[in-house]
Scaffold this motif. Structure first.
Motif, PDB file in Angstrom:
ATOM      1  N   ALA A 143      -4.987   3.338   7.627  1.00  0.00           N
ATOM      2  CA  ALA A 143      -5.397   1.956   8.021  1.00  0.00           C
ATOM      3  C   ALA A 143      -5.613   1.983   9.204  1.00  0.00           C
ATOM      4  O   ALA A 143      -4.880   2.616  10.421  1.00  0.00           O
ATOM      5  N   LYS A 202       1.082  -1.224  -0.005  1.00  0.00           N
ATOM      6  CA  LYS A 202       0.164  -0.030  -0.082  1.00  0.00           C
ATOM      7  C   LYS A 202       0.821   1.210  -0.188  1.00  0.00           C
ATOM      8  O   LYS A 202       1.754   1.375   0.387  1.00  0.00           O
ATOM      9  N   SER A 203       0.126   2.347  -0.451  1.00  0.00           N
ATOM     10  CA  SER A 203       0.987   3.580  -0.521  1.00  0.00           C
ATOM     11  C   SER A 203       0.992   4.183   0.848  1.00  0.00           C
ATOM     12  O   SER A 203       0.383   3.614   1.933  1.00  0.00           O
ATOM     13  N   GLU A 249      -2.524   5.304   2.059  1.00  0.00           N
ATOM     14  CA  GLU A 249      -3.288   4.083   2.528  1.00  0.00           C
ATOM     15  C   GLU A 249      -2.877   3.521   3.969  1.00  0.00           C
ATOM     16  O   GLU A 249      -3.614   3.408   4.822  1.00  0.00           O
TER      17      GLU A 249
END
Length: 312
Positions: A265, A257-258, A261
């Motif tokens: 989370a 994920k970036s 992101e």
């Protein structure tokens, strides 16, 4: 101008291990509340110190089992003035905690060194601002002044080296490298990159490394990449020029994920440890000088064990 770099014994080994994602392990796997994602306050009581020792012992045991060297970090990524102020710590208190972090690591490594392992105590320096965003940007001179108290505390406590981790623009890294060498400590600079392989500030990895080397006469012992999945920087490495030989380590995220992101989370993404290990092996096959292997967000001792097995 910085003095010449100091040799580090673990660079003569085939592989040296380090740990995984300290903060993500403590928060998501062990359920420990870390305000501002800071682990250093755990040094203040016996329970916290035991938790830190237990965390690092898992990794030390993997290294010992395979006869490898180990770079033992201090839990001080957030132990600088701005983050310390948010958490209610004075500069004097932070210096004491940074010294205590080194002493804790020295005590932990003693048994392993007594059995013949090479274990270096590494004072961890984090960014002044957010690791994912180049806010609070400084000139190299400002950065050297800002980070000097922490680096001097590491030196006075007997650390073997310092590492600037999750650097997201080159000027702060320049200042840290010069402050470390001014204090007589070897430095390592670890940059983070976005999904396009560029620093959050926009520079390419090549540009960032070249800026630091040019402005410090090559002071860092080596450079690393951390807090990014290998898929984010494999393409950059495939096209690496002369700067590629300056890379000495990787501490990748488990998740692809970036940063944005991951920031949003609420659950840990452990990724695919077998795939991560294969990617590390491919990087090592192309860049044999990359010897320091560890993890960052979402990785734990199981990821490092898989990486170790793949790369050996």
């Amino acid at each position: 101008m910085c003095p010449a770099t100091i040799e580090l014994p673990h660079l003569g080994a085939s592989i040296a291990l380090t740990d995984g994602g300290l903060e993500t392990t403590l928060v998501f796997l062990e359920g420990i509340d870390l305000p501002c994602f800071a682990a250093f306050p755990l040094l203040l009581d016996a329970t916290g110190r035991d938790r830190l020792d237990s965390y690092f012992q898992r990794y030390l045991e993997i290294a010992e089992r395979h006869g490898l060297s180990f770079v033992l970090d201090t839990p001080t990524w957030r132990a600088n003035p701005d983050w310390g102020e948010r958490l209610g710590y004075s500069r004097a208190a932070l210096s004491e905690l940074n010294r205590r972090a080194v002493a804790q690591a020295q005590a932990l490594r003693a048994a392993y060194v007594g059995r013949g392992m090479t274990v270096l105590v590494n004072g961890v320096v984090g960014p002044r601002g957010d690791g994912y965003r180049p806010d609070l940007m400084m000139t190299p001179v400002e950065a050297a002044d800002y980070h000097s108290d922490q680096i001097i505390a590491f030196r006075d406590a007997g650390a073997d080296m310092i590492s600037a981790v999750t650097m997201n623009y080159p000027q702060e890294a320049v200042g840290i490298a010069c402050a470390a060498m001014g204090a007589g400590l070897p430095s390592v600079i670890s940059f983070t990159v976005e999904t396009d392989g560029r620093l959050p500030s926009g520079e390419s990895l090549a540009e960032a490394i070249e800026i630091v080397d040019d402005e410090t006469d090559g002071a860092p012992a080596y450079f690393m990449i951390n807090c990014a999945h290998p898929s984010h920087f494999e393409g950059v490495l495939a096209e690496a020029g002369n700067w590629g030989h300056r890379l000495g380590g990787v501490r990748a995220n488990a998740s692809a994920k970036s940063h944005a992101e991951l920031d949003a989370a609420t659950e840990l993404d452990p990724g695919d440890s077998a795939d991560l290990a294969r990617r590390y092996r491919a990087i090592r096959d192309s860049f044999g000088q990359i010897k320091v292997l560890g993890g960052c967000c979402g990785t734990d001792h199981r990821h490092i064990a898989a990486i170790c097995e793949a790369c050996l």
